[in-house]
Scaffold this motif. Structure first.
Motif, PDB file in Angstrom:
ATOM      1  N   ILE A  30      74.826  30.178 -39.179  1.00  0.00           N
ATOM      2  CA  ILE A  30      74.473  31.301 -40.476  1.00  0.00           C
ATOM      3  C   ILE A  30      75.989  31.259 -39.171  1.00  0.00           C
ATOM      4  O   ILE A  30      77.628  31.927 -40.258  1.00  0.00           O
ATOM      5  N   TYR A  31      76.526  30.750 -37.496  1.00  0.00           N
ATOM      6  CA  TYR A  31      77.086  31.375 -36.862  1.00  0.00           C
ATOM      7  C   TYR A  31      78.590  30.750 -37.386  1.00  0.00           C
ATOM      8  O   TYR A  31      79.572  30.708 -37.867  1.00  0.00           O
ATOM      9  N   TRP A  32      77.667  28.774 -37.748  1.00  0.00           N
ATOM     10  CA  TRP A  32      78.155  28.029 -38.149  1.00  0.00           C
ATOM     11  C   TRP A  32      79.414  28.633 -39.701  1.00  0.00           C
ATOM     12  O   TRP A  32      80.526  28.164 -40.262  1.00  0.00           O
TER      13      TRP A  32
ATOM     14  N   LEU B 214      83.010  29.037 -41.134  1.00  0.00           N
ATOM     15  CA  LEU B 214      83.404  27.434 -42.016  1.00  0.00           C
ATOM     16  C   LEU B 214      84.352  28.517 -43.053  1.00  0.00           C
ATOM     17  O   LEU B 214      84.892  28.871 -43.472  1.00  0.00           O
ATOM     18  N   VAL B 215      83.607  29.348 -43.195  1.00  0.00           N
ATOM     19  CA  VAL B 215      84.121  30.997 -43.938  1.00  0.00           C
ATOM     20  C   VAL B 215      85.914  31.727 -44.130  1.00  0.00           C
ATOM     21  O   VAL B 215      86.623  31.444 -44.712  1.00  0.00           O
TER      22      VAL B 215
ATOM     23  N   ALA C 292      91.367  31.759 -44.133  1.00  0.00           N
ATOM     24  CA  ALA C 292      92.759  32.105 -43.261  1.00  0.00           C
ATOM     25  C   ALA C 292      93.618  30.596 -44.024  1.00  0.00           C
ATOM     26  O   ALA C 292      95.158  30.854 -44.208  1.00  0.00           O
ATOM     27  N   ALA C 293      93.133  29.559 -44.500  1.00  0.00           N
ATOM     28  CA  ALA C 293      93.881  28.835 -45.221  1.00  0.00           C
ATOM     29  C   ALA C 293      94.076  29.105 -46.409  1.00  0.00           C
ATOM     30  O   ALA C 293      95.620  29.196 -46.826  1.00  0.00           O
ATOM     31  N   VAL C 294      93.847  30.299 -47.326  1.00  0.00           N
ATOM     32  CA  VAL C 294      93.804  30.201 -48.453  1.00  0.00           C
ATOM     33  C   VAL C 294      94.952  31.609 -47.992  1.00  0.00           C
ATOM     34  O   VAL C 294      96.128  31.197 -48.504  1.00  0.00           O
TER      35      VAL C 294
END
Length: 183
Positions: free
Chosen positions: A12-14, A18-19, A24-26
């Motif tokens: 869940i942490y990973w 990732l989300v 952030a990239a968006v």
């Protein structure tokens, strides 16, 4: 069972990381795109129009060789309205600051005319009696001038309202600025 929970928490942490990274990239992409979306590419619009008109004329096999393009000239904007203070017969200005700060009476003066030399004589009066007098130089600014400034020990002047008079002298021109300060 505790080990399975530990693995689920790591998973869940990973997944959460990732989300967040994708979000952030968006956001970075959207900010970048909106910032550069309306930016000028460095070309002069006027030059572009000239090239476009010339190319259209060459395709139509110009009938009138003497044709010219008239560009509308911008109307001249007057920067300052009113008389030029440098043409005045006497000097003028304003006391821009007169206040006691940390036990010192600080007085600052702005002169309306451009001057590169001269003097400012400060006279402080209370009940029509002179309690202080000092003279400093005039300093030139970009389009005006100022007095060097006065920093006077307020304890030497006593408390209460006092009249300020600044005599301006720069060669053939003279002037007077007055005001009141509460010490």
């Amino acid at each position: 069972m505790a080990q399975k929970r530990k693995r689920n928490k790591k998973w869940i942490y990973w997944l959460l990381m990732l989300v967040l990274l994708i979000a952030a990239a968006v956001v970075v992409y959207l900010v970048w795109n909106s910032y550069f979306k309306d930016k000028d590419d460095g070309r002069d619009v006027r030059d572009e129009k000239v090239v476009q008109i010339e190319s259209e004329d060459s395709d139509d096999k110009k009938e009138d060789e003497g044709e010219t393009i008239d560009w509308a000239e911008k109307e001249k904007v007057e920067q300052y309205d009113g008389d030029n203070p440098n043409d005045a017969l006497e000097l003028s200005g304003a006391i821009t600051f007169a206040q006691v700060v940390d036990g010192k009476l600080m007085i600052r003066i702005n002169i309306d005319q451009y001057l590169n030399n001269g003097s400012c004589k400060l006279i402080i009066k209370r009940n029509n009696a002179e309690i202080y007098s000092d003279t400093v130089n005039i300093i030139d600014n970009a389009s005006t001038a100022t007095c060097e400034g006065f920093d006077i020990d307020a304890n030497d002047l006593g408390a209460g309202e006092a009249e300020l008079m600044i005599e301006l002298d720069s060669g053939s021109k003279k002037g007077m600025i007055s005001g009141v300060v509460n010490i």
